[in-house]
Design a protein around this motif. Structure first.
Motif, PDB file in Angstrom:
ATOM      1  N   TYR A   1       0.824  -1.211   0.000  1.00 11.36           N
ATOM      2  CA  TYR A   1       0.000   0.000   0.000  1.00 11.36           C
ATOM      3  C   TYR A   1       0.858   1.261   0.000  1.00 11.36           C
ATOM      4  N   TRP A   2       1.906   1.281   0.839  1.00  7.77           N
ATOM      5  CA  TRP A   2       2.790   2.447   0.908  1.00  7.77           C
ATOM      6  C   TRP A   2       3.514   2.680  -0.406  1.00  7.77           C
TER       7      TRP A   2
ATOM      8  N   GLU B   1       1.626   4.735   9.134  1.00  3.29           N
ATOM      9  CA  GLU B   1       0.165   4.683   9.043  1.00  3.29           C
ATOM     10  C   GLU B   1      -0.280   3.869   7.829  1.00  3.29           C
ATOM     11  N   MET B   2       0.404   4.065   6.700  1.00  4.88           N
ATOM     12  CA  MET B   2       0.007   3.365   5.482  1.00  4.88           C
ATOM     13  C   MET B   2       0.308   1.867   5.567  1.00  4.88           C
TER      14      MET B   2
ATOM     15  N   TYR C   1      -2.226   0.403   7.876  1.00  5.31           N
ATOM     16  CA  TYR C   1      -3.554   0.391   7.242  1.00  5.31           C
ATOM     17  C   TYR C   1      -3.734  -0.910   6.462  1.00  5.31           C
ATOM     18  N   TYR C   2      -2.685  -1.298   5.725  1.00  6.39           N
ATOM     19  CA  TYR C   2      -2.781  -2.551   4.960  1.00  6.39           C
ATOM     20  C   TYR C   2      -2.955  -3.745   5.895  1.00  6.39           C
TER      21      TYR C   2
ATOM     22  N   HIS D   1      -4.351  -3.938   8.723  1.00  2.00           N
ATOM     23  CA  HIS D   1      -5.697  -3.979   9.302  1.00  2.00           C
ATOM     24  C   HIS D   1      -6.802  -4.196   8.267  1.00  2.00           C
ATOM     25  N   HIS D   2      -6.504  -3.947   6.993  1.00  3.82           N
ATOM     26  CA  HIS D   2      -7.546  -4.030   5.961  1.00  3.82           C
ATOM     27  C   HIS D   2      -7.193  -4.993   4.819  1.00  3.82           C
TER      28      HIS D   2
END
Length: 227
Positions: free
Chosen positions: A177-178, A195-196, A199-200, A202-203
């Motif tokens: 994602y990053w 954060e990025m 985020y991946y 967790h999602h």
């Protein structure tokens, strides 16, 4: 209250079981895709591997593949492979860096306009061709095609002191994602990169993986955030 708890307990357990089955299914399908995709890519790109190897050697004679210990899923170390993009004596060139470059090196673990990078290495990094050997890491189950960037131990200690268990709960990826959506434009100092990556974690899902895969292709072709 106890009666209500007894009534909803089976529903909670069922929901948890469904999520766990869904997670196992996702991870199983992802592993099959990783094996098939990496194997096909290695075969189809074998001429590119040979060509890049020749250019790397001609640019700076020596080993064409560079391996560095990274931390994988559940904290397991492994050697991540890349085409060598730096001079053989790059470790001894740290003293030649400016104070600003040294500061960036010790905070972001990378340097803008890094003098240690060879001319061919600079091209490889801008086109992400230096990452191709990581297809073997994917094939051998050290990495996935999609996941957080595999990091060195000191990088994790400095930037994920409180969240390293979350970060290492999934397999690291060749892209993620990053890299797809920010690449070098999101830094550790700003906190955006952490954060990025989280985020991946967790999602993570098949749909998100597909979006990241296509976005990576676009990002590389446009050289967005490339250094």
């Amino acid at each position: 209250m106890q009666s209500f708890a007894r009534e909803i307990a089976p529903e909670i357990e069922q929901s948890y079981r469904e999520k766990r089955i869904g997670r196992y299914t996702y991870e199983g399908v992802k592993r099959v895709f990783d094996i098939c995709a990496s194997l096909v890519a290695i075969i189809l790109l074998s001429p590119v591997f040979l060509l890049v190897s020749a250019f790397v050697y001609l640019g700076d004679p020596g080993p064409v593949i560079y391996g560095q210990i990274r931390i994988g899923k559940n904290g397991k170390p492994f050697k991540m492979w890349k085409f060598r993009s730096m001079y053989k004596n790059s470790d001894r060139m740290i003293d030649q860096l400016t104070p600003e470059q040294k500061k960036q090196y010790y905070t972001e673990f990378k340097i803008d306009n890094d003098p240690r990078i060879t001319k061919i290495g600079n091209i490889l990094r801008k086109t992400s061709l230096d990452e191709l050997p990581q297809l073997f890491n994917v094939l051998f189950n050290n990495m996935s095609l999609i996941g957080p960037r595999p990091l060195i131990e000191s990088e994790i200690q400095m930037n994920y002191a409180d969240t390293y268990q979350e970060l290492l709960s999934v397999k690291p990826g060749v892209t993620g994602y990053w890299q797809a959506y920010a690449r070098n434009n999101a830094t550790y100092q700003s906190g955006e990169r952490q954060e990025m990556e989280l985020y991946y974690v967790h999602h993570a899902s098949a749909w998100l993986d597909i979006k990241i895969l296509f976005k990576t292709v676009i990002t590389v072709l446009k050289r967005e955030g490339a250094q």
